[in-house]
Design an enzyme around this catalytic site. Structure first.
Site, PDB file in Angstrom:
ATOM      1  N   GLY A  95    -168.543  -0.847 -66.850  1.00  0.00           N
ATOM      2  CA  GLY A  95    -169.947  -0.523 -66.586  1.00  0.00           C
ATOM      3  C   GLY A  95    -170.084   0.762 -65.781  1.00  0.00           C
ATOM      4  N   ARG A 161    -166.650  -0.984 -73.145  1.00  0.00           N
ATOM      5  CA  ARG A 161    -165.943  -2.240 -72.891  1.00  0.00           C
ATOM      6  C   ARG A 161    -165.167  -2.567 -74.166  1.00  0.00           C
ATOM      7  NH1 ARG A 161    -167.915  -4.169 -68.040  1.00  0.00           N
ATOM      8  NH2 ARG A 161    -170.119  -3.824 -67.607  1.00  0.00           N
ATOM      9  N   GLY A 162    -164.256  -3.527 -74.064  1.00  0.00           N
ATOM     10  CA  GLY A 162    -163.513  -3.932 -75.258  1.00  0.00           C
ATOM     11  C   GLY A 162    -162.080  -3.454 -75.229  1.00  0.00           C
ATOM     12  N   GLY A 188    -161.070  -5.083 -64.934  1.00  0.00           N
ATOM     13  CA  GLY A 188    -160.628  -5.030 -66.333  1.00  0.00           C
ATOM     14  C   GLY A 188    -159.866  -3.742 -66.614  1.00  0.00           C
ATOM     15  N   ILE A 216    -169.663  -1.514 -58.879  1.00  0.00           N
ATOM     16  CA  ILE A 216    -170.750  -1.749 -57.924  1.00  0.00           C
ATOM     17  C   ILE A 216    -170.660  -3.157 -57.355  1.00  0.00           C
ATOM     18  CG2 ILE A 216    -172.324  -0.073 -58.940  1.00  0.00           C
ATOM     19  CD1 ILE A 216    -173.825  -2.547 -60.139  1.00  0.00           C
ATOM     20  N   ASP A 217    -169.960  -4.058 -58.075  1.00  0.00           N
ATOM     21  CA  ASP A 217    -169.871  -5.445 -57.600  1.00  0.00           C
ATOM     22  C   ASP A 217    -168.949  -5.584 -56.386  1.00  0.00           C
ATOM     23  OD1 ASP A 217    -171.509  -6.060 -59.672  1.00  0.00           O
ATOM     24  OD2 ASP A 217    -170.048  -7.198 -60.843  1.00  0.00           O
ATOM     25  N   MET A 260    -177.511  -7.264 -59.657  1.00  0.00           N
ATOM     26  CA  MET A 260    -176.221  -7.447 -60.324  1.00  0.00           C
ATOM     27  C   MET A 260    -175.215  -8.076 -59.361  1.00  0.00           C
ATOM     28  SD  MET A 260    -175.661  -4.236 -62.833  1.00  0.00           S
ATOM     29  CE  MET A 260    -176.578  -4.128 -64.368  1.00  0.00           C
ATOM     30  N   GLU A 313    -177.004 -12.130 -59.861  1.00  0.00           N
ATOM     31  CA  GLU A 313    -177.062 -12.661 -61.236  1.00  0.00           C
ATOM     32  C   GLU A 313    -176.083 -13.806 -61.484  1.00  0.00           C
ATOM     33  OE1 GLU A 313    -175.627  -9.891 -64.228  1.00  0.00           O
ATOM     34  OE2 GLU A 313    -174.346  -8.950 -62.734  1.00  0.00           O
ATOM     35  N   ARG A 369    -177.188   1.308 -60.778  1.00  0.00           N
ATOM     36  CA  ARG A 369    -175.818   1.804 -61.006  1.00  0.00           C
ATOM     37  C   ARG A 369    -175.763   3.105 -61.816  1.00  0.00           C
ATOM     38  NH1 ARG A 369    -173.091  -2.262 -65.573  1.00  0.00           N
ATOM     39  NH2 ARG A 369    -173.981  -1.097 -67.303  1.00  0.00           N
TER      40      ARG A 369
HETATM   41  N1  LIG Z   1    -157.195  -8.571 -69.029  1.00  0.00           N
HETATM   42  C1  LIG Z   1    -157.245  -7.337 -69.535  1.00  0.00           C
HETATM   43  N2  LIG Z   1    -156.140  -6.750 -70.011  1.00  0.00           N
HETATM   44  C2  LIG Z   1    -156.184  -5.500 -70.527  1.00  0.00           C
HETATM   45  N3  LIG Z   1    -157.306  -4.746 -70.611  1.00  0.00           N
HETATM   46  C3  LIG Z   1    -158.439  -5.284 -70.158  1.00  0.00           C
HETATM   47  C4  LIG Z   1    -158.483  -6.597 -69.581  1.00  0.00           C
HETATM   48  N4  LIG Z   1    -159.746  -6.861 -69.213  1.00  0.00           N
HETATM   49  C5  LIG Z   1    -160.478  -5.756 -69.535  1.00  0.00           C
HETATM   50  N5  LIG Z   1    -159.688  -4.830 -70.091  1.00  0.00           N
HETATM   51  C6  LIG Z   1    -160.161  -3.548 -70.602  1.00  0.00           C
HETATM   52  O1  LIG Z   1    -160.618  -2.680 -69.571  1.00  0.00           O
HETATM   53  C7  LIG Z   1    -161.818  -2.027 -69.946  1.00  0.00           C
HETATM   54  C8  LIG Z   1    -162.883  -2.259 -68.920  1.00  0.00           C
HETATM   55  O2  LIG Z   1    -163.015  -3.649 -68.616  1.00  0.00           O
HETATM   56  P1  LIG Z   1    -164.416  -4.289 -68.215  1.00  0.00           P
HETATM   57  O3  LIG Z   1    -165.403  -4.014 -69.277  1.00  0.00           O
HETATM   58  O4  LIG Z   1    -164.180  -5.689 -67.842  1.00  0.00           O
HETATM   59  O5  LIG Z   1    -164.903  -3.434 -66.962  1.00  0.00           O
HETATM   60  P2  LIG Z   1    -164.305  -3.271 -65.519  1.00  0.00           P
HETATM   61  O6  LIG Z   1    -163.240  -2.257 -65.517  1.00  0.00           O
HETATM   62  O7  LIG Z   1    -163.912  -4.628 -64.993  1.00  0.00           O
HETATM   63  O8  LIG Z   1    -165.534  -2.671 -64.732  1.00  0.00           O
HETATM   64  P3  LIG Z   1    -166.891  -3.406 -64.296  1.00  0.00           P
HETATM   65  O9  LIG Z   1    -166.595  -4.863 -64.117  1.00  0.00           O
HETATM   66  O10 LIG Z   1    -167.272  -2.737 -63.031  1.00  0.00           O
HETATM   67  O11 LIG Z   1    -167.856  -3.118 -65.375  1.00  0.00           O
HETATM   68  C9  LIG Z   1    -162.189  -2.543 -71.325  1.00  0.00           C
HETATM   69  O12 LIG Z   1    -161.807  -1.590 -72.294  1.00  0.00           O
HETATM   70  C10 LIG Z   1    -161.384  -3.809 -71.442  1.00  0.00           C
HETATM   71  O13 LIG Z   1    -161.019  -4.128 -72.753  1.00  0.00           O
HETATM   72  O1  LIG Z   2    -174.651  -4.878 -69.365  1.00  0.00           O
HETATM   73  P1  LIG Z   2    -173.332  -4.327 -69.054  1.00  0.00           P
HETATM   74  O2  LIG Z   2    -173.218  -2.871 -69.225  1.00  0.00           O
HETATM   75  O3  LIG Z   2    -172.228  -5.082 -69.712  1.00  0.00           O
HETATM   76  O4  LIG Z   2    -173.095  -4.515 -67.487  1.00  0.00           O
HETATM   77  C1  LIG Z   2    -173.488  -5.623 -66.739  1.00  0.00           C
HETATM   78  C2  LIG Z   2    -172.511  -5.965 -65.694  1.00  0.00           C
HETATM   79  O5  LIG Z   2    -171.835  -4.875 -65.128  1.00  0.00           O
HETATM   80  C3  LIG Z   2    -171.727  -5.033 -63.723  1.00  0.00           C
HETATM   81  O6  LIG Z   2    -172.622  -4.194 -63.109  1.00  0.00           O
HETATM   82  C4  LIG Z   2    -170.399  -4.612 -63.242  1.00  0.00           C
HETATM   83  O7  LIG Z   2    -170.223  -3.275 -63.616  1.00  0.00           O
HETATM   84  C5  LIG Z   2    -172.118  -6.491 -63.477  1.00  0.00           C
HETATM   85  O8  LIG Z   2    -172.671  -6.773 -62.237  1.00  0.00           O
HETATM   86  C6  LIG Z   2    -173.093  -6.724 -64.578  1.00  0.00           C
HETATM   87  O9  LIG Z   2    -173.209  -8.059 -64.937  1.00  0.00           O
HETATM   88 MG   LIG Z   3    -165.038  -6.144 -63.952  1.00  0.00          MG
END
Ligand SMILES: Nc1ncnc2c1ncn2[C@@H]1O[C@H](COP(=O)(O)OP(=O)(O)OP(=O)(O)O)[C@@H](O)[C@H]1O
Ligand SMILES: O=P(O)(O)OC[C@H]1O[C@](O)(CO)[C@@H](O)[C@@H]1O
Ligand SMILES: [Mg+2]
Length: 446
Positions: A95, A161-162, A188, A216-217, A260, A313, A369
């Site tokens: 995010g 994401r993904g 992630g 931001i979380d 959030m 949330e 954010r």
């Molecule tokens: N367990 C995992 N192993 C490998 N890659 C992962 C895993 N979880 C998430 N990822 C990859 O990391 C990237 C970002 O993950 P995610 O969307 O969960 O956001 P984040 O980095 O946790 O940030 P935020 O929670 O602040 O949005 C995505 O491309 C996702 O596929």
């Molecule tokens: O709608 P999106 O882009 O998946 O993001 C929502 C989520 O991202 C976060 O802000 C973390 O980046 C969470 O608090 C919230 O649920």
């Molecule tokens: Mg995360």
């Protein structure tokens, strides 16, 4: 973070991975004071203690040198990589978060301007930009290209994401001759970075993967705060103030603000403390009993004529038990809409009790954010970026840079992803919230 979790950690848990011996003299020599006695360089033997209370350190019963401690961040006099032969990659994932562009700019300026690396490549749209098709969109990041980025929210590289295949991502790094990959993201992203680092190690490739903690979380553990968190809760506090103004200007006015915070209620807690006029804060870490909450609200309205409720949330998800659970592309749970549920239940309870309330529901959502970083986060982003470049050039990998008790440190990604930073209902932050709001310690006992 609970004290018990901290006491379980040993020195081995805090040891970061290094690609090999550091033999290349740093080019920062000469640009700084006399390198022989410069305070600028980090002594490789120094450590930042994990425990910062005497009682915790004493409870371990260990000699001082064996106490669990983080490697300090900062420039090393000897490097693993030879800067003019080093190619750097950068990717932003997950995010949006205030400060992403500041970090990108900081990485480029430090890597190019101070170390003089061969190149910095920006991979577009998160880890997608590292797969075979996405790599074609990669861009060259030069100091000129990142000029002025610090004033802009979002990420100039795009994000997504993904999941992607780590083998394919390492293939991309090899094809482009990337030696160092900076992954800017949350839990992630760090897990993805660990997979890339592990795949590179499996192939015997000396590629450094260093994370910069974005979310931001504020849910990444063993780091004082992720960048962007302060900006986000400051912005959220503005929404709370607006809702409070609305509520107190109407008889039986109720301001309900949803913020959030999937699994960690830091934004709700800090934004509420910053606003000072909140009567109830609901976070995922504290179970919610609806009847207890409604009874409390009734008393607040009797007493002061208006009420302000802030809900993260992820709070009250137990109220959605039995409903199908969906996940996003990254595997994150899609949550039940607790804001809408509370709006409806508070309104219905007031009607049933014969009270004519005016409820204003505010959901600032993405507005907290997508904004540029505030001055604190701008400084923090710049310094995190510098620390990340220092760590990578010295050969650290599978490592995330952060600040622990005010000092820049290297945290193994494995440790940073093994647990989640959450508001401790027994801790001093939550105690401050209870004192500021006057809400009960548990709803069920109300
Ligand atoms: N367990 C995992 N192993 C490998 N890659 C992962 C895993 N979880 C998430 N990822 C990859 O990391 C990237 C970002 O993950 P995610 O969307 O969960 O956001 P984040 O980095 O946790 O940030 P935020 O929670 O602040 O949005 C995505 O491309 C996702 O596929
Ligand atoms: O709608 P999106 O882009 O998946 O993001 C929502 C989520 O991202 C976060 O802000 C973390 O980046 C969470 O608090 C919230 O649920
Ligand atoms: Mg995360």
């Amino acid at each position: 973070m609970h004290t018990g979790d901290q006491l379980c950690l040993t020195a081995a848990d805090l040891t970061v991975r290094t690609l090999g011996p550091a033999t290349v003299p740093s080019p920062l020599d000469g640009s700084l004071l006399d390198p022989r006695d410069s305070v600028h360089y980090v002594a490789e033997t120094d450590r930042v203690l994990l425990d910062d209370t005497l009682d915790m350190a004493v409870r371990r019963g260990l000699p001082t040198r064996e106490l669990p401690a983080f490697e300090p961040g900062g420039p090393r006099s000897r490097l693993f990589f030879d800067p003019p032969r080093t190619r750097v990659g950068v990717v932003t994932c997950g995010g949006l978060c205030p400060g992403l562009n500041n970090v990108i700019r900081g990485l480029v300026l430090e890597a190019c301007g101070h170390y003089g690396v061969a190149s910095v490549t920006g991979f577009r749209n998160g880890y997608r930009g590292l797969n075979r098709a996405g790599a074609a969109d990669a861009v060259e990041l030069t100091p000129a290209a990142v000029r002025g980025l610090n004033d802009q929210g979002g990420t100039v590289l795009g994000t997504s994401r993904g999941g992607q295949d780590p083998a394919e991502m390492v293939d991309t790094l090899v094809a482009r001759g990337i030696d160092v990959l900076f992954v800017i993201g949350g839990d992630g992203t760090l897990r993805g970075g660990q997979d890339i680092a592990d795949e590179a190690t499996r192939r015997g490739l000396p590629i450094a993967v260093v994370g910069i903690p974005k979310t931001i979380d504020n849910d990444i553990p063993w780091i004082d705060a992720s960048f962007g968190f302060q900006t986000a809760f400051g912005r959220a506090a503005e929404s709370i103030r607006a809702a409070h103004t609305e509520a107190r200007s109407t008889p039986n006015g109720v301001g309900l603000i949803k913020l959030m915070g999937r699994h960690s209620g830091f934004i709700a807690a800090y934004a509420s403390l910053a606003s000072e006029d909140v009567d109830v804060v609901l976070v995922p870490e504290v179970p919610l009993d609806l009847d207890g909450l409604l009874a409390h609200l009734d008393r607040v309205l009797d007493r002061q004529g208006h009420a302000v409720v802030v809900v993260a949330e992820g709070a009250g998800q137990e109220l959605f038990a039995g409903q199908p659970q969906d996940r996003d592309a990254s595997g994150n749970l899609r949550l039940g809409d607790v804001g809408a549920l509370l709006r409806d239940r508070i309104t219905a309870a007031a009607r049933d009790g014969g009270r004519d309330i005016s409820l204003r529901y505010v959901d600032p959502g993405y507005a907290i954010r997508s904004v540029p970083a505030n001055p604190f986060d701008s400084v923090y982003c710049q310094r995190l970026a510098q620390a990340a470049v220092h760590a990578a050039m010295a050969g650290r990998t599978a490592t995330v840079v952060g600040r622990w008790h005010g000092r820049f440190v290297h945290v193994p990604i494995a440790l940073a992803t093994a647990s989640r930073n959450q508001v401790d209902p027994q801790g001093d932050l939550w105690l401050s919230v209870l004192e500021a709001t006057g809400q009960p310690f548990t709803w069920s006992a109300y």
